[in-house]
Enzyme design. Structure first.
Site, PDB file in Angstrom:
ATOM      1  N   TYR A 203      -0.982   7.237   3.255  1.00 55.98           N
ATOM      2  CA  TYR A 203      -0.665   6.749   4.563  1.00 55.98           C
ATOM      3  C   TYR A 203       0.838   6.424   4.478  1.00 55.98           C
ATOM      4  O   TYR A 203       1.626   7.521   3.278  1.00 55.98           O
ATOM      5  CB  TYR A 203      -1.282   4.574   4.161  1.00 55.98           C
ATOM      6  CG  TYR A 203      -2.108   4.960   4.713  1.00 55.98           C
ATOM      7  CD1 TYR A 203      -3.143   5.162   5.359  1.00 55.98           C
ATOM      8  CD2 TYR A 203      -2.976   4.211   3.375  1.00 55.98           C
ATOM      9  CE1 TYR A 203      -4.638   5.584   5.974  1.00 55.98           C
ATOM     10  CE2 TYR A 203      -4.846   4.586   3.672  1.00 55.98           C
ATOM     11  CZ  TYR A 203      -5.357   4.749   5.328  1.00 55.98           C
ATOM     12  OH  TYR A 203      -6.576   5.244   4.757  1.00 55.98           O
TER      13      TYR A 203
ATOM     14  N   HIS B 176       0.371  -1.264   0.247  1.00 60.92           N
ATOM     15  CA  HIS B 176       0.208   0.273  -0.028  1.00 60.92           C
ATOM     16  C   HIS B 176       1.048   1.680  -0.058  1.00 60.92           C
ATOM     17  O   HIS B 176       1.859   1.920   1.467  1.00 60.92           O
ATOM     18  CB  HIS B 176      -0.721   0.507   1.307  1.00 60.92           C
ATOM     19  CG  HIS B 176      -2.383   1.238   1.145  1.00 60.92           C
ATOM     20  ND1 HIS B 176      -2.328   1.736   0.176  1.00 60.92           N
ATOM     21  CD2 HIS B 176      -2.985   1.053   2.146  1.00 60.92           C
ATOM     22  CE1 HIS B 176      -3.711   2.465   0.267  1.00 60.92           C
ATOM     23  NE2 HIS B 176      -3.903   1.954   1.533  1.00 60.92           N
TER      24      HIS B 176
ATOM     25  N   ARG C 180     -16.892   0.140  -3.855  1.00 57.56           N
ATOM     26  CA  ARG C 180     -18.414  -0.135  -3.714  1.00 57.56           C
ATOM     27  C   ARG C 180     -18.973  -0.200  -4.455  1.00 57.56           C
ATOM     28  O   ARG C 180     -20.169  -1.190  -4.467  1.00 57.56           O
ATOM     29  CB  ARG C 180     -18.496   1.460  -3.890  1.00 57.56           C
ATOM     30  CG  ARG C 180     -18.109   2.420  -2.570  1.00 57.56           C
ATOM     31  CD  ARG C 180     -18.234   4.133  -2.508  1.00 57.56           C
ATOM     32  NE  ARG C 180     -17.544   4.611  -1.225  1.00 57.56           N
ATOM     33  CZ  ARG C 180     -16.333   4.991  -1.741  1.00 57.56           C
ATOM     34  NH1 ARG C 180     -15.386   4.586  -2.897  1.00 57.56           N
ATOM     35  NH2 ARG C 180     -15.400   6.354  -0.756  1.00 57.56           N
TER      36      ARG C 180
END
Length: 409
Positions: free
Chosen positions: A229, A224, A376
């Site tokens: 992040y 990631h 989604r």
């Protein structure tokens, strides 16, 4: 057979449930989500007639039945990093309904690298059996699964989540970033700057987590490097103000990422691919310092390809509250297209409000990406893959247990 043992503890019993390793295993001859036939001409099965979205895709030893990926999506449903029955059901549903590859949600490589106390982790050996249970289920269905290895950096110990957590579950004093004092927003904690020694420990933690993922049987791992992040915050000059070997030039800012890739590659089977998810832009303008943009993304794509990354998953944003995003269907696809055109030989994933099978097929036909990630859309409908097949005039393989609906799909 399921064995349940009652243990008397004061006034009420506690039940300990032990699950055998393999239960109700029905071997799959064809993976769910594989092309079966044309809906209009059931007798036709020519590979030449199959849309790209439902043609198999191979990278190293990993063969996907179709080119639809489930993007990793946090669920805040873990306790102390352990997977739960929710994760088994949530991820298992997508394997039942034919996703080409499921990427398990952001999974922390250290305890303090979790986004919230509800994040899944692979920072302990004890986490492996629960993850393996999920992997085994997906494999028994004929599916493929990977895990996203992550460190939240300055977005760690976040109070927002889908479940409630007590105050003592957070770790504000252990929130870290490449540079100290750079608050994401008022809902986050102020990070302290990592020392070089701490950076090296986190690099090693990525490698150890990759080894645990391999032990659990994962088909791939995704590093990631997106959404603000830790890795993204090292890459971006918006959040990396260091003056040592991990800051300043793009080469220095990319050093942490390249060291993580090397460590993961050394601890994950060579025949299995590694994915990297990045944010192509920070979506900020008129800052005193430069921001992270697509030109730098293309450059690191070239470097990570040489370092051992096989698939480049292109997202965007998430690094600063100052971002201004204008989202629309397929709004991130141009970033993927840019990388694919400028970095030959690197497989590229497009993601971002790709609504249905026809839109996904169009992206592939125009050679703007090699694979399509859906987020989604799978939350709205776990059978997104089967619906996409119908939209393209196809019938895709169902799970064996659901085979009675195959002919009238």
């Amino acid at each position: 057979m399921l064995r349940v043992t009652a243990i008397t503890k004061k006034a009420e019993p506690e039940l300990i449930v032990e699950y055998p390793q393999q239960r109700h295993h029905v071997p799959q001859k064809i993976s769910p989500g594989s092309f079966v036939q044309s809906a209009s001409s059931p007798s036709s099965s020519s590979q030449e007639e199959v849309p790209l979205l439902f043609q198999p895709f191979t990278v190293k030893d990993l063969v996907l039945p179709n080119r639809i990926l489930v993007a990793p999506m946090c669920t805040d449903s873990s306790e102390d990093g352990f997977t739960s029955d929710f994760h088994l059901v949530n991820l298992g549903a997508w394997s039942l309904h034919g996703a080409g590859l499921i990427i398990m949600e952001a999974t922390a490589v250290t305890e303090f690298g979790r986004i919230t106390p509800g994040d899944v982790g692979l920072y302990r050996d004890e986490h492996v059996p629960g993850v393996k249970r999920i992997v085994d289920f997906v494999h028994n269905q004929g599916g493929k699964i990977g895990v996203q290895l992550a460190h939240a950096g300055r977005k760690a110990s976040h109070k927002a989540g889908y479940t409630q957590h007590s105050a003592d579950e957070f770790w504000p004093e252990n929130v870290v970033g490449p540079s100290g004092g750079l608050l994401w927003d008022h809902n986050h904690h102020v990070p302290r700057e990592l020392t070089v020694e701490e950076i090296q420990l986190i690099v090693k933690a990525f490698g150890t987590a990759a080894a645990r993922a391999a032990l659990a049987g994962m088909d791939t791992v995704e590093i990631h490097g997106a959404h603000g992040y830790l890795i993204h915050s090292f890459l971006s000059p918006v959040t990396n103000h260091r003056t040592d070997q991990y800051g300043g030039s793009l080469e220095n800012r990319a050093r942490f990422l390249l060291e993580v890739i090397q460590e993961v590659r050394e601890n994950f089977p060579a025949e299995k691919p590694i994915l990297l998810r990045v944010s192509a832009t920070d979506y900020v303008e008129h800052l005193e310092s430069p921001s992270w943009e697509i030109e730098q993304t293309v450059q690191i794509a070239k470097w990570v390809k040489e370092a051992g990354v096989d698939v480049f998953h292109v997202s965007s944003g998430g690094n600063t509250a100052q971002q201004k995003i204008k989202a629309f269907p397929g709004y991130q696809v141009p970033f993927a297209e840019r990388v694919k055109s400028e970095v030959p030989g690197l497989h590229v994933v497009a993601v971002g409000l790709i609504k249905d099978g026809k839109q996904a097929e169009e992206v592939l036909q125009q050679e703007r990406a090699d694979l399509i990630a859906i987020g989604r859309g799978f939350l709205r409908d776990p059978s997104f893959t089967l619906q996409a097949a119908r939209q393209l005039g196809l019938v895709a393989q169902h799970s064996v247990q659901y085979s009675r609906v195959q002919n009238n799909a």
